[in-house]
Scaffold this motif. Sequence first.
Motif, PDB file in Angstrom:
ATOM      1  N   THR A 103      45.740  43.155  42.181  1.00 16.27           N
ATOM      2  CA  THR A 103      46.246  41.830  42.565  1.00 16.27           C
ATOM      3  C   THR A 103      47.182  41.914  43.771  1.00 16.27           C
ATOM      4  O   THR A 103      47.047  41.162  44.752  1.00 16.27           O
ATOM      5  CB  THR A 103      46.986  41.187  41.378  1.00 16.27           C
TER       6      THR A 103
ATOM      7  N   THR B  55      37.805  49.624  39.044  1.00 12.93           N
ATOM      8  CA  THR B  55      37.803  48.849  40.295  1.00 12.93           C
ATOM      9  C   THR B  55      37.004  49.576  41.362  1.00 12.93           C
ATOM     10  O   THR B  55      37.203  50.767  41.586  1.00 12.93           O
ATOM     11  CB  THR B  55      39.239  48.624  40.791  1.00 12.93           C
TER      12      THR B  55
ATOM     13  N   GLU C 146      45.276  46.383  37.123  1.00 11.57           N
ATOM     14  CA  GLU C 146      45.183  44.948  37.453  1.00 11.57           C
ATOM     15  C   GLU C 146      46.323  44.536  38.402  1.00 11.57           C
ATOM     16  O   GLU C 146      46.101  43.812  39.383  1.00 11.57           O
ATOM     17  CB  GLU C 146      45.241  44.113  36.166  1.00 11.57           C
TER      18      GLU C 146
END
Length: 267
Positions: free
Chosen positions: A56, A73, A52
Amino acid sequence: MHDLVELESVARTLALRAGRLIVDERPADLGVAQTKSSATDVVTEMDRRSEELLLTELGWMRPDDGVLGEEGTDEPGSSGITWVVDPIDGTVNYLYGLPAYAVSVAACTGDIDDPERLVPVAGAVYNPVTHELFHGRRGGGAYLTTGTGAPVRLRCSTQTDLSQALLGTGFGYAADKRARQGALLAGLIADVRDVRRAGSAALDLCSVAAGRLDVYYESGLNPWDRAVGQLLVLEAGGVVRGLTDAPSIDLVVAGCAALVGQLAGRL
Ligand code: LIP
């Protein structure tokens, strides 16, 4: 066409940040959050948090690039660059507290929908326990930066005698595949100096680039396990191949050309 210096810098920055996260915020009661291909193929909350963070930060730093990550992802981009990330390579080592795990961040060209054929052009692998940051870019060399030290240029081993070679390998998460892999290794072990199984393909390939292993092979590696390491082996003067000239999930063999040729013939 692509600024490889910038891509390497982004990879170094993000590998360091995610590496600090998985050490500094590792919960005392870390456990298994999920299993994937088998009961031993584990994911922790920190694998997810690391991915994550990488997603980001890449969204801010490189908004037009694609991202492919081990923990799910799969976001195409428009720039021609896809980031291939392993948020924790060596998750079992991380779970057990063994100091051989890393964050791997690779910038690749190619089609995210054909991940086996993505070509790494810059990247970084960071072991946050040893503070070792392996990094490089296509045509720019492979380096190891430890802590605040100066980058040291990496060169693969020049060993050409398989019987004197320190061999690295790894095993899959499926018990039946591990049994076959163990039988294959049993047929090799008397013909090499010795064997090392560190538990992180990314670090194993970096060890080949650093001359810490003479040669390495493994079957079952995903692009995120091998992307940075295979680039660094090439930049350190080694070769990387598979069952054919290109490494793949079926087989990766990495090291100096003489040993890779001998070992590939045995595999
Ligand atoms: C690991 C690899 C290792 C292999 C393990 C596992 P993970 O990746 O780096 O070389 O032998 O089976 O695939 O699952 O820790 O990201």
